[in-house]
Structures are given as structure tokens and as C-alpha cells.
Scaffold this motif. Structure first.
Motif, PDB file in Angstrom:
ATOM      1  N   PRO A   1      70.489  43.830  49.047  1.00 32.17           N
ATOM      2  CA  PRO A   1      69.869  44.892  48.236  1.00 32.17           C
ATOM      3  C   PRO A   1      70.504  46.277  48.288  1.00 32.17           C
ATOM      4  N   LEU A   2      71.284  46.608  49.303  1.00 30.08           N
ATOM      5  CA  LEU A   2      71.654  48.014  49.476  1.00 30.08           C
ATOM      6  C   LEU A   2      72.522  48.528  48.335  1.00 30.08           C
ATOM      7  N   TYR A   3      73.515  47.763  47.917  1.00 31.01           N
ATOM      8  CA  TYR A   3      74.418  48.236  46.863  1.00 31.01           C
ATOM      9  C   TYR A   3      73.693  48.468  45.532  1.00 31.01           C
ATOM     10  N   PRO A   4      72.913  47.505  45.017  1.00 33.12           N
ATOM     11  CA  PRO A   4      72.197  47.791  43.765  1.00 33.12           C
ATOM     12  C   PRO A   4      71.168  48.907  43.916  1.00 33.12           C
ATOM     13  N   PHE A   5      70.600  49.051  45.127  1.00 33.06           N
ATOM     14  CA  PHE A   5      69.683  50.167  45.365  1.00 33.06           C
ATOM     15  C   PHE A   5      70.409  51.502  45.209  1.00 33.06           C
ATOM     16  N   LEU A   6      71.615  51.593  45.740  1.00 36.75           N
ATOM     17  CA  LEU A   6      72.389  52.831  45.616  1.00 36.75           C
ATOM     18  C   LEU A   6      72.780  53.091  44.163  1.00 36.75           C
ATOM     19  N   ILE A   7      73.053  52.038  43.400  1.00 37.94           N
ATOM     20  CA  ILE A   7      73.334  52.210  41.970  1.00 37.94           C
ATOM     21  C   ILE A   7      72.132  52.839  41.281  1.00 37.94           C
ATOM     22  N   ARG A   8      70.958  52.334  41.582  1.00 39.36           N
ATOM     23  CA  ARG A   8      69.750  52.882  40.961  1.00 39.36           C
ATOM     24  C   ARG A   8      69.518  54.324  41.393  1.00 39.36           C
ATOM     25  N   VAL A   9      69.733  54.613  42.677  1.00 42.65           N
ATOM     26  CA  VAL A   9      69.547  55.973  43.179  1.00 42.65           C
ATOM     27  C   VAL A   9      70.513  56.931  42.505  1.00 42.65           C
ATOM     28  N   CYS A  10      71.776  56.547  42.425  1.00 40.72           N
ATOM     29  CA  CYS A  10      72.787  57.383  41.785  1.00 40.72           C
ATOM     30  C   CYS A  10      72.443  57.630  40.322  1.00 40.72           C
ATOM     31  N   HIS A  11      72.045  56.579  39.653  1.00 41.84           N
ATOM     32  CA  HIS A  11      71.685  56.677  38.240  1.00 41.84           C
ATOM     33  C   HIS A  11      70.513  57.635  38.046  1.00 41.84           C
ATOM     34  N   THR A  12      69.557  57.607  38.975  1.00 39.45           N
ATOM     35  CA  THR A  12      68.366  58.458  38.874  1.00 39.45           C
ATOM     36  C   THR A  12      68.679  59.906  39.220  1.00 39.45           C
ATOM     37  N   ILE A  13      69.415  60.126  40.299  1.00 39.17           N
ATOM     38  CA  ILE A  13      69.706  61.489  40.757  1.00 39.17           C
ATOM     39  C   ILE A  13      70.472  62.271  39.698  1.00 39.17           C
ATOM     40  N   PHE A  14      71.419  61.648  39.053  1.00 32.83           N
ATOM     41  CA  PHE A  14      72.244  62.337  38.067  1.00 32.83           C
ATOM     42  C   PHE A  14      71.642  62.308  36.659  1.00 32.83           C
ATOM     43  N   LEU A  15      70.428  61.776  36.543  1.00 37.36           N
ATOM     44  CA  LEU A  15      69.695  61.768  35.264  1.00 37.36           C
ATOM     45  C   LEU A  15      70.539  61.170  34.137  1.00 37.36           C
TER      46      LEU A  15
ATOM     47  N   GLY B   1      77.539  41.711  37.035  1.00 38.41           N
ATOM     48  CA  GLY B   1      76.347  41.458  36.231  1.00 38.41           C
ATOM     49  C   GLY B   1      75.103  41.244  37.075  1.00 38.41           C
ATOM     50  N   TRP B   2      75.272  40.560  38.217  1.00 42.36           N
ATOM     51  CA  TRP B   2      74.129  40.340  39.107  1.00 42.36           C
ATOM     52  C   TRP B   2      73.655  41.657  39.721  1.00 42.36           C
ATOM     53  N   TYR B   3      74.602  42.473  40.162  1.00 40.69           N
ATOM     54  CA  TYR B   3      74.218  43.768  40.741  1.00 40.69           C
ATOM     55  C   TYR B   3      73.560  44.662  39.690  1.00 40.69           C
ATOM     56  N   LEU B   4      74.072  44.613  38.469  1.00 42.49           N
ATOM     57  CA  LEU B   4      73.462  45.383  37.385  1.00 42.49           C
ATOM     58  C   LEU B   4      72.035  44.917  37.126  1.00 42.49           C
ATOM     59  N   ASP B   5      71.825  43.621  37.129  1.00 45.22           N
ATOM     60  CA  ASP B   5      70.493  43.061  36.892  1.00 45.22           C
ATOM     61  C   ASP B   5      69.506  43.506  37.977  1.00 45.22           C
ATOM     62  N   ILE B   6      69.933  43.466  39.243  1.00 48.93           N
ATOM     63  CA  ILE B   6      69.051  43.897  40.337  1.00 48.93           C
ATOM     64  C   ILE B   6      68.748  45.388  40.221  1.00 48.93           C
ATOM     65  N   ALA B   7      69.775  46.192  39.946  1.00 47.29           N
ATOM     66  CA  ALA B   7      69.578  47.638  39.852  1.00 47.29           C
ATOM     67  C   ALA B   7      68.605  48.003  38.738  1.00 47.29           C
ATOM     68  N   LYS B   8      68.637  47.248  37.650  1.00 43.98           N
ATOM     69  CA  LYS B   8      67.783  47.588  36.511  1.00 43.98           C
ATOM     70  C   LYS B   8      66.416  46.930  36.569  1.00 43.98           C
ATOM     71  N   SER B   9      66.357  45.675  37.039  1.00 46.88           N
ATOM     72  CA  SER B   9      65.107  44.906  36.906  1.00 46.88           C
ATOM     73  C   SER B   9      64.573  44.349  38.208  1.00 46.88           C
ATOM     74  N   GLY B  10      65.263  44.524  39.315  1.00 48.53           N
ATOM     75  CA  GLY B  10      64.805  43.973  40.581  1.00 48.53           C
ATOM     76  C   GLY B  10      65.206  42.523  40.749  1.00 48.53           C
ATOM     77  N   TYR B  11      64.637  41.895  41.771  1.00 46.93           N
ATOM     78  CA  TYR B  11      65.022  40.533  42.137  1.00 46.93           C
ATOM     79  C   TYR B  11      64.272  39.479  41.343  1.00 46.93           C
ATOM     80  N   SER B  12      64.962  38.365  41.128  1.00 44.80           N
ATOM     81  CA  SER B  12      64.346  37.179  40.522  1.00 44.80           C
ATOM     82  C   SER B  12      64.909  35.956  41.227  1.00 44.80           C
ATOM     83  N   TYR B  13      64.141  34.885  41.209  1.00 45.68           N
ATOM     84  CA  TYR B  13      64.586  33.644  41.849  1.00 45.68           C
ATOM     85  C   TYR B  13      64.041  32.465  41.083  1.00 45.68           C
TER      86      TYR B  13
END
Length: 401
Positions: free
Chosen positions: A107-121, A83-95
């Protein structure tokens, strides 16, 4: 085209299918089957008050009971930290000071989730973001198995390399390597970093170690073992140190860049430490952590796993002692640094999961397994049984690590 595919297939080494793909597929399918059957045959009480699952519309919602029919093969791999990784991938960081925040995650893992999600439309739903995470985790796991096998063939037989991969895949917490967690990414980067270090490709090794530092907090630990490996290859002769030693600057630079980002975003240099406190983590000497466990840890039950965590730390400690005469000094140093790091946070929570990335542990067990058939069979049976139990617990929102 058919001829090209046939030539490509013929060029694939035999060990890739035998020691990587077959055990990977068998263990992942086994874990899926165990969790799916458990979801349909018996339900465990949920122990987490903020449990959630992906619903029919593709987005996640908090639930008090889980369904075995709604996206089971995504939900079972998407628990707890997912859930935390999903939150970062979708909305960025919060504290938010004094509250659990996603700034605790690198950051690298949620960044890759976002990249994968974007590349494959992919559609903008939680379901597809989690599918992206599962895909990345399993691709990274396959990459880790490849590099692990090849790294071990520098020093050991192919039989030891095959056993090490198998023992990793049946380890009790190995399901995390296919879940929406950063463990398989970190493991792939750490192993590839050591592989390129062993082949004297230091720029690649240090860049990969820097990326590991951006995937998990213990990534910075890789710097010292790599430096020891660098010096050992040069017989500790300062005259043989080349310009490529400058590549080591990439590793602390990666961590410093993340610290700068957190400071710019939240106005404090201590965010990376303070954000751990709501989970009960504070840097302290390892003996203080251990003295608390021995003196105050309650008996093992569904809500308290301190003694289980301690047993997995003990496994690492035993392996760290055994590796001294068996493995290269750089591997031994990595083991000892991992033991010290994991026991320096005032608690031992998640150590069973963190064991996964301390790869010398599996080298030691593989050596033992090739020398003793009894150990080999006993480990496979016991580890597989515990792995099945842990997978069931985890998939039904019961804490494992």
C-alpha cells in the motif's frame, strides 16, 4: 535572498552533483530519448491484450496500438504494473479470487501517489495521478542514490561509491526506478534503513524498514540483516543489548497491520498468498522452482523469458558468493535472503526487476569496476545497450520483468 541561495549552493557537497545528479539526469534523459525515438521511428507489436495509454482527455483507455504523440513522456513510464498502482491510488483495494487483483500490491506507494495528488491540488485525471507516481519514483531514486553513496563511504572509497551509483543507474532494468513502480521507494527505504543502522540510530532504521515492508513483499527480509548488524555492533554480547532493540517490533508490525487490513476487507488471512496464484506464484522450496525452469522452460522468445530471468537470478547468486569475504555480514545475509526469496515462488518472473533492490550486487560490481578498467568499460557499454533495448520493449508494452 540571492546571498542565501549562493550560500546554500556552496554548502552542497561536490559528490552530490558529480555522483548523484549528473548520472541521474544523464541516464534518465537517455532513456527518455531512446523510448521517444523508438515510438516515432518504429513500432513493435503489442504483446499484452489489455494494453492502455493515457488519452487526450487525461484518462487511460485500452488500445490496440499506441501513439507517440499522446503524453509520450508520461505513457512511456506508465506500463504494466502502473495500472494496478493507479487503480489502488484512485479506488482502493479489490480482490476477486482466482483472478488478478490489485490486493497483490503493497500500500505505501499508491498511498503516496494519492497524497501527492491531493497536496498539489492536481486535477482528478489519470494523467496527473501517473505524473505524481513518476515524480515520487524519481525523488525516491535520488534519495536512494544519496543514501547509497553515504552508506558505502563507511567502508569504501568515494570512487567505489560513485561507481556503485553509476552501475545502478545503467543496470538493464533501471528504468523501473523512474517508472510508476515501487522499486525506487523500496530501495530508498532499504538503503536509508541500513544507513541509520550503521550510525546506531535504530529507531529510525527500524521505522524505515517497516515502511519498506509496506512497499514491497520482500521488505520483511530486511529485519534479519538489521538484527545481525545490531548484534555485530555489540560484539554479540547480550549485555550490550539496549532498550532500542524493541524498535525491531515495528518491522513485523507493519506487515501484520496490512494482513489485518486485508482480512477485515476481504475476510481471509490468506489473501496475501492467494492473490499471487493467478500470476502463477506459489510458495515452494527454491530447488523446486529451479528444477521446473531447467526441466520445462521453453526457449527464450517474446512470450517466454524464463531463461533470461534465470540469468539475472544467477547474477545475484554469483554476487552473493562474492560478497562473503568482501562485505559486512549484514549485507551478505541480505543478498542470500533475496536469492532464496526470489526463487521460492514457483517461477522467476520479474527477477530482472527485483535485482535492482539487492544493493550488495552493485557494491560487488563497483569493487570490480575500480579494480579493472576493462570490466568498467565493458559493463557500461553492455548494460547501457541492454537498458536501451529493455526501455524500448517496456515502453511499447512488451514484457521485460
Amino acid at each position: 535572498m540571492t546571498e542565501r541561495i549562493a550560500n546554500l549552493y556552496r554548502n552542497v557537497p561536490g559528490w552530490f552533483g558529480r555522483d548523484v545528479i549528473i548520472p541521474f539526469a544523464a541516464t534518465r534523459l537517455g532513456l527518455c530519448l531512446v523510448a521517444w525515438l523508438a515510438l516515432h521511428l518504429f513500432r513493435l507489436p503489442i504483446t499484452f491484450p489489455q494494453a492502455w495509454q493515457v488519452e487526450a482527455d487525461g484518462n487511460h483507455r485500452f488500445v490496440t496500438t499506441i501513439s507517440g504523440d499522446l503524453h509520450p513522456f508520461v505513457n512511456m513510464w506508465s506500463r504494466w504494473d502502473a495500472g494496478w498502482y493507479l487503480d489502488i491510488a484512485k479506488s482502493g483495494y479489490s480482490y476477486r479470487p482466482d483472478y488478478p487483483s490489485n490486493a497483490a500490491f503493497f500500500p505505501l506507494y499508491p498511498f503516496l501517489i494519492r497524497v501527492c495528488h491531493t497536496i498539489f491540488l492536481l486535477p482528478p485525471t489519470d494523467y496527473w495521478s501517473l505524473v505524481s507516481g513518476i515524480f515520487i519514483s524519481n525523488i525516491c531514486l535520488i534519495a536512494a542514490l544519496i543514501y547509497f553513496h553515504q552508506l558505502l563511504t563507511f567502508d569504501f572509497s568515494k570512487r567505489v561509491a560513485a561507481r556503485a551509483n553509476l552501475y545502478l543507474l545503467v543496470f538493464p532494468t533501471s528504468f523501473f526506478l523512474s517508472s510508476v513502480y515501487a522499486e525506487s521507494l523500496f530501495l530508498a527505504l532499504a538503503l536509508s534503513s541500513f544507513f541509520y543502522a550503521r550510525t546506531n540510530r535504530w529507531t529510525a532504521a527500524c521505522i524505515l524498514a517497516a515502511l519498506a515492508t509496506l512497499s514491497r513483499s520482500q521488505g520483511i527480509l530486511i529485519a534479519l540483516p538489521l538484527l545481525l548488524e545490531y548484534l555485530q555492533q555489540r560484539h554479540f554480547n547480550i549485555r550490550q543489548v539496549k532498550w532500542n532493540v524493541l524498535a525491531f517490533a515495528f518491522i513485523p508490525a507493519a506487515l501484520i497491520s496490512f494482513l489485518f487490513y486485508l482480512h477485515a476487507e476481504f475476510g481471509s488471512w490468506r489473501v496475501i498468498l492467494d492473490v499471487q496464484q493467478p500470476w502463477g506464484r506459489r510458495l515452494m522450496w527454491p530447488w523446486h522452482t529451479l528444477s521446473w525452469v531447467f526441466g520445462h522452460a521453453p526457449p527464450l522468445d517474446a512470450g517466454h523469458h524464463e531463461w533470461l530471468d534465470l540469468s539475472f537470478l544467477g547474477l545475484l547468486l554469483i554476487a552473493a558468493v562474492i560478497v562473503l569475504p568482501l562485505l559486512r555480514p549484514s549485507y551478505s545475509l541480505y543478498s542470500w535472503l533475496s536469492v532464496l526469496f526470489l526463487s521460492s515462488w514457483g517461477m522467476l518472473g520479474s527477477v530482472p526487476r527485483f535485482d535492482l533492490v539487492v544493493f550488495p550486487l552493485f557494491i560487488v560490481m563497483a569493487i570490480l569496476g575500480t579494480r579493472s578498467y576493462a570490466f568498467h568499460i565493458a559493463y557500461l557499454i553492455m548494460a547501457s545497450m541492454v537498458a536501451a533495448l529493455f526501455m524500448i520493449l517496456h515502453s511499447q508494452w512488451n514484457w521485460v520483468a
